[in-house]
Design an enzyme around this catalytic site. Sequence first.
Site: not given
Ligand code: AR6
Length: 168
Positions: A10-11, A24, A32-34, A120-121
């Site tokens: 977990d980052i 975003n 997600g991570v955001d 999600v992207y």
């Molecule tokens: N630590 C590390 N990696 C993570 C964590 C975490 N705690 N949580 C998720 N990931 P995403 P995107 C991974 O969807 O595709 C948001 O709503 C996850 O498994 O977070 O760039 C933003 O606001 C995946 O491998 O980001 C934007 O609207 C990676 O992080 C949109 O999602 C990225 O997944 C951005 O989409």
Amino acid sequence: MIEIEVIQGDITKLAVDAIVNAANCSLLGGGGVDGAIHRAAGPELLRACIPLNGCETGKAKITPGFRLSAKFVIHTPGPVYRDGQHGEPALLESCYKSCLDLAEESGCETVAFPAISCGVYGYPWEAATEIAVKTVRDFPAQKVRKVIFCCFSADMARIYREVTAKAS
Ligand code: AR6
């Protein structure tokens, strides 16, 4: 040359100089991570993001880390993947470069990246990983000495390990 480490985890838990947020363009939080970063950093992070007035895809903006162990959060909106023919590779490369530029300007030595655009992207994981690794390897760093690719899943960590082994 920047040292690269791949971890699964977990980052938000990492005690590094900067963690990168796959944001975003609004920079006002999301899933997600955001979402995880905003929850862990506390409401001060959103308050710091509001005056930044958003961010273009492929660019980056920096804030303090507030309640995180990381000193800074570097926010970068990755490209939404369509078919790879709409500038997605160049935009994803630009995300990594823009984040490293900001890390350098802020004197960061250690930076952790999530897999930008791979949630999600919808960016295909292996293609995204190749861009991430190549861009970090080619970056002319002065201050940044270590990058951690922090993968949420074991499957993603395996891809990063394969790509880093191949490229070294
Ligand atoms: N630590 C590390 N990696 C993570 C964590 C975490 N705690 N949580 C998720 N990931 P995403 P995107 C991974 O969807 O595709 C948001 O709503 C996850 O498994 O977070 O760039 C933003 O606001 C995946 O491998 O980001 C934007 O609207 C990676 O992080 C949109 O999602 C990225 O997944 C951005 O989409």
